[in-house]
Design an enzyme around this catalytic site. Structure first.
Site, PDB file in Angstrom:
ATOM      1  N   LEU A  32       0.941  -1.358   0.086  1.00 10.19           N
ATOM      2  CA  LEU A  32      -0.104   0.053  -0.062  1.00 10.19           C
ATOM      3  C   LEU A  32       1.172   1.958   0.159  1.00 10.19           C
ATOM      4  O   LEU A  32       2.005   1.733   0.625  1.00 10.19           O
ATOM      5  CB  LEU A  32      -1.057   0.010   1.268  1.00 10.19           C
ATOM      6  N   SER A  98       2.748  -7.171   2.023  1.00 10.07           N
ATOM      7  CA  SER A  98       1.602  -6.272   3.062  1.00 10.07           C
ATOM      8  C   SER A  98       0.347  -6.273   1.640  1.00 10.07           C
ATOM      9  O   SER A  98      -0.014  -8.029   1.794  1.00 10.07           O
ATOM     10  CB  SER A  98       2.118  -4.704   2.868  1.00 10.07           C
ATOM     11  N   GLN A  99      -0.645  -4.849   1.471  1.00 13.96           N
ATOM     12  CA  GLN A  99      -1.416  -5.204   0.546  1.00 13.96           C
ATOM     13  C   GLN A  99      -1.516  -6.385  -0.613  1.00 13.96           C
ATOM     14  O   GLN A  99      -2.302  -6.713  -0.943  1.00 13.96           O
ATOM     15  CB  GLN A  99      -2.482  -4.310   0.551  1.00 13.96           C
ATOM     16  N   ASP A 214       5.729  -6.237  13.848  1.00 13.02           N
ATOM     17  CA  ASP A 214       5.211  -5.931  12.725  1.00 13.02           C
ATOM     18  C   ASP A 214       5.250  -4.180  12.735  1.00 13.02           C
ATOM     19  O   ASP A 214       5.711  -3.267  11.990  1.00 13.02           O
ATOM     20  CB  ASP A 214       4.224  -6.481  12.191  1.00 13.02           C
ATOM     21  N   HIS A 269       7.296  -3.313  10.247  1.00 17.15           N
ATOM     22  CA  HIS A 269       6.558  -3.658   9.069  1.00 17.15           C
ATOM     23  C   HIS A 269       7.823  -3.726   7.663  1.00 17.15           C
ATOM     24  O   HIS A 269       7.356  -5.289   6.312  1.00 17.15           O
ATOM     25  CB  HIS A 269       5.215  -2.742   8.220  1.00 17.15           C
TER      26      HIS A 269
END
Length: 288
Positions: A32, A98-99, A214, A269
């Site tokens: 993202l 991630s996304q 994260d 993250h």
């Protein structure tokens, strides 16, 4: 003497060519609010570990465009993945951050006859997201309690982050309104459940990577298909309803020994995509 040297040189070249040809192409999908350039470090890790590997970080929906509806993104990423995977009979690997992991999870369900070997989900909200993160600074501080008001309606479901927002205190609204995550995880009945399951089960290995530090994926166990109960106690993957009913094939993959769960503490993250220890401990062995 000369012919012997030539033969030796030819053999070395052949072995070198065969070695590089043994590695399957790797396709990378970013997260993202970033783009393909954010995946440069992990691309370098792959090329250093497996020289000659074709690595493609897909340059689609970068920056603010990553907030566009996920089904729109899935379709474009699917077309790009098909072009690459169709160039080889041995298959390709899909590494998604991630996304991007949620996008890849969906495209593997809707893409018939794909030949993706390893699907590596790197710090991805596979079971949903519920919590304040630095990525969501554009929203009020009361995000966690009130995000459902934005997300669980027709307009909200046009925003990517809303399509995997999973509020355990408003589950009935999530199941009613979710047009993405609840569908791909089989939490909501639809006509394509069986076909999507068959497509997803074409992968040979599912690699789930995440960790307790994260700081973005909430709960962090979502990267391992765990998630909150209604009292915000984390329910692990094997106790999730979608696992127990095997609605999209997760239990089948697990029982056949093809789910690798990698827990990496001490990693924030964005560092999951640039940590050499994460690469060596969780990713490298699945990219052959």
């Amino acid at each position: 003497m000369k012919s012997s040297v030539v033969r030796s040189l030819g053999l070395c070249l052949l072995l070198s060519w065969s070695s590089s040809e043994a590695y399957k192409p790797v396709i990378i999908v970013h997260g993202l609010l970033e783009g393909a350039t954010a995946m440069r470090t992990i691309t370098e890790f792959i090329q250093e570990a497996h020289p000659g590997t074709e690595v493609t970080a897909l340059d689609l929906f970068g920056g603010g465009s990553s907030l566009k509806p996920l089904w729109t993104q899935v379709e474009h990423f699917r077309l790009a993945v098909e072009v690459i995977q169709n160039r080889t009979e041995d298959g390709a690997h899909l590494l998604c951050f991630s996304q991007g992991g949620v996008i890849c999870r969906a495209l593997l369900s809707v893409m018939p006859k794909h030949n993706i070997h390893s699907f590596i989900a790197l710090s991805s909200p596979l079971a949903g997201q519920y919590g304040d993160t630095d990525y969501l600074k554009m929203f009020p501080k009361t995000l966690k309690e009130n995000m459902y008001k934005l997300c669980y309606n027709k307009l909200g479901q046009e925003l990517s982050i809303c399509q995997y927002w999973n509020d355990p205190h408003h589950r009935h609204k999530y199941l009613k309104r979710s047009n993405f995550l609840a569908l791909i995880n089989g939490e909501k009945e639809h006509n394509d459940t069986k076909v999507w399951r068959e497509n997803f089960l074409r992968i040979k290995k599912l690699v789930l990577i995440g960790g307790p530090d994260d700081g973005v994926i909430t709960p962090w166990q979502s990267s391992h298909f765990g998630f909150f109960s209604s009292n915000e106690t984390v329910v692990e993957m094997r106790n999730q309803q979608f696992y127990m009913t095997d609605v999209f094939g997760l239990k089948t993959l697990d029982l056949r020994g093809d789910v690798s769960v990698c827990k990496q503490p001490g990693v924030r993250h964005t560092n999951f995509r640039r940590s050499v220890s994460v690469f060596n401990n969780c990713i490298r062995d699945w990219l052959t």
